[in-house]
Scaffold this active site. Structure first.
Site, mmCIF file in Angstrom:
data_model
loop_
_atom_site.group_PDB
_atom_site.id
_atom_site.type_symbol
_atom_site.label_atom_id
_atom_site.label_comp_id
_atom_site.label_asym_id
_atom_site.label_seq_id
_atom_site.Cartn_x
_atom_site.Cartn_y
_atom_site.Cartn_z
ATOM 1 N N VAL A 59 0.733 -1.289 -0.138
ATOM 2 C CA VAL A 59 -0.329 0.410 0.065
ATOM 3 C C VAL A 59 1.307 1.792 0.119
ATOM 4 C CG1 VAL A 59 -1.768 1.439 1.231
ATOM 5 C CG2 VAL A 59 -1.654 -1.629 1.264
ATOM 6 N N ARG A 60 1.626 1.408 1.250
ATOM 7 C CA ARG A 60 2.763 1.991 1.188
ATOM 8 C C ARG A 60 3.359 2.585 -0.273
ATOM 9 N NH1 ARG A 60 3.272 3.156 7.356
ATOM 10 N NH2 ARG A 60 1.202 3.738 8.125
ATOM 11 N N GLY B 285 -1.221 -22.419 -3.696
ATOM 12 C CA GLY B 285 -3.032 -22.524 -4.022
ATOM 13 C C GLY B 285 -2.199 -21.389 -4.245
ATOM 14 N N ASP C 87 4.660 -22.858 5.141
ATOM 15 C CA ASP C 87 5.804 -23.838 4.855
ATOM 16 C C ASP C 87 6.702 -24.221 4.185
ATOM 17 O OD1 ASP C 87 3.994 -25.185 5.811
ATOM 18 O OD2 ASP C 87 2.914 -25.931 4.255
ATOM 19 N N GLU D 204 4.751 -33.324 9.898
ATOM 20 C CA GLU D 204 2.843 -33.114 9.527
ATOM 21 C C GLU D 204 2.784 -33.994 7.693
ATOM 22 O OE1 GLU D 204 0.653 -29.523 8.489
ATOM 23 O OE2 GLU D 204 -1.013 -30.806 8.485
HETATM 24 O O1 F6P Z 1 0.057 -24.586 4.294
HETATM 25 C C1 F6P Z 1 0.084 -23.865 5.922
HETATM 26 C C2 F6P Z 1 -0.396 -25.153 6.345
HETATM 27 O O2 F6P Z 1 0.069 -24.505 7.828
HETATM 28 C C3 F6P Z 1 0.265 -26.128 6.440
HETATM 29 O O3 F6P Z 1 1.874 -26.942 6.943
HETATM 30 C C4 F6P Z 1 -0.789 -26.937 6.983
HETATM 31 O O4 F6P Z 1 -0.905 -28.547 6.772
HETATM 32 C C5 F6P Z 1 -2.417 -26.572 7.009
HETATM 33 O O5 F6P Z 1 -1.907 -25.410 6.146
HETATM 34 C C6 F6P Z 1 -3.161 -26.270 7.650
HETATM 35 O O6 F6P Z 1 -4.407 -25.987 7.708
HETATM 36 P P1 F6P Z 1 -5.310 -25.661 7.912
HETATM 37 O O7 F6P Z 1 -5.162 -24.100 8.791
HETATM 38 O O8 F6P Z 1 -6.553 -25.038 6.374
HETATM 39 O O9 F6P Z 1 -6.394 -26.453 8.501
#
Ligand code: F6P
Length: 328
Positions: A28-29, A108, A132, A227
């Protein structure tokens, strides 16, 4: 300056990441410095489809550089995945006379931007905003450093209990397809083992590692579990290990979850977000369109969005080897 770009829109999409607000502020700035009008789109692509836009001026982004989350809010939009949804999004951009967009988010988000520009020709610049750190074309993405700091702070605390009780702790960190958070957390917290999607370490191999460290008189152990690793959740891995090593260690599990996504951005994330946000506007002004702005070897870099979404930020294998040597 290209005459065509007068009004731009900025939005955050996908998972929130600390530093997104600092990036919005920089957009914005910088834009107002060059007399461009900026509109904030609320709730990412979903808000664009629903016409949830508001003019943002210099002062609207005051007092946000230190705040986690995103003032523009965020969403994962299913509607934008449909041609009808994207048509509504385009109609709203036209209704507000917007010439170009800056999208802040992960894979995404940038995939959506890529399809949209192909279909409607609206110039986009993307900023990598995801804890991530899995996007190709940048060494670091917005939010990664803060997430790792948060995870390390938590592991430091767990270490106290692990050491006091001689326990084996499994700590699950985020990273659906990427071991970046896990590997950096393991190195920074001095954890003994790490399970990440990029390296195939079976649970049996982990059990052997833990047996060996017990023989070397290690009284407690910390295992960082990404994860997205191939052996399952930290709970599942811990159960299998406990079944085998129950007479050596008592196993406990902590899943850090969304703790890692919130909080005030670190200094590194604030500076990174400011640089990327500023450079995104400059790229639009200079006609450098449909690129993701990143940071490579300390310098701002530009990668076609179409390329950034295809690759993955590769983990440096030397770091994995180093982590093993240091954790002995
Ligand atoms: O993409 C970022 C992230 O935090 C991932 O590490 C994780 O698997 C996912 O989003 C979790 O998504 P949500 O908050 O939609 O459950």
């Amino acid at each position: 300056m290209k005459e065509s770009i007068k009004r731009i829109a900025v939005f955050t999409s996908g998972g929130d990441a600390p530093g997104m607000n600092a990036a919005v502020r920089a957009v914005v700035r910088t834009a107002s410095n060059y007399d461009l009008h900026v509109y904030g789109i609320f709730r990412g692509y979903q808000g664009l489809i629903e016409g949830d836009l508001k003019r943002l001026e210099k002062r609207d982004v005051g007092n946000i550089i230190h705040r986690g989350g995103t003032i523009l809010k965020t969403a994962r939009s299913m509607d934008f995945m449909t041609p009808e949804g994207r048509k509504k999004a385009f109609d709203n951009l036209k209704a507000y006379d917007i010439d170009a967009c800056i999208a802040i988010g992960g894979n995404g988000t940038l995939t959506g931007a890529n399809i949209f520009t192909e279909e409607y020709g609206i110039p986009f610049v993307g900023l990598p905003g995801t804890i991530d750190n899995d996007l190709a074309g940048t060494d670091f993405s917005i939010g990664f450093d803060t997430a790792v700091n948060t995870a390390i702070e938590a592991v430091d605390k767990i270490r106290d209990t692990a050491a006091s009780h001689n326990r084996l702790f499994f700590i699950e960190v985020m990273g659906r397809h990427s071991g970046y958070i896990a590997l950096y957390t393991a190195i920074g917290s001095g954890a003994g083992s790490v399970l990440i999607p990029e390296v195939n370490t079976s649970t049996d191999a982990l059990i052997q590692q833990l047996k060996q460290s017990h023989i070397r008189k290690k009284q407690f152990s910390l295992v960082i579990v990404a994860e997205g690793n191939e052996n399952g959740t930290a709970h599942e891995v811990a159960k299998r290990v406990q079944d085998e090593l129950g007479d050596l260690y008592e196993a406990k599990v902590t899943t850090l979850g969304h703790l890692q996504r919130g909080g005030s951005p670190s200094s590194a994330d604030r500076v990174l977000s400011s640089r990327l946000g500023h450079s995104a506007v400059m790229a639009l002004i200079e006609g450098n369109h449909n690129v993701m702005v990143g940071i490579s070897k300390g310098k701002v870099s530009f990668t076609p969005i179409s390329k950034a979404i295809l690759g993955q930020n590769k983990i440096n294998k030397d770091l994995i080897e180093m982590a093993q040597i240091l954790a002995i």
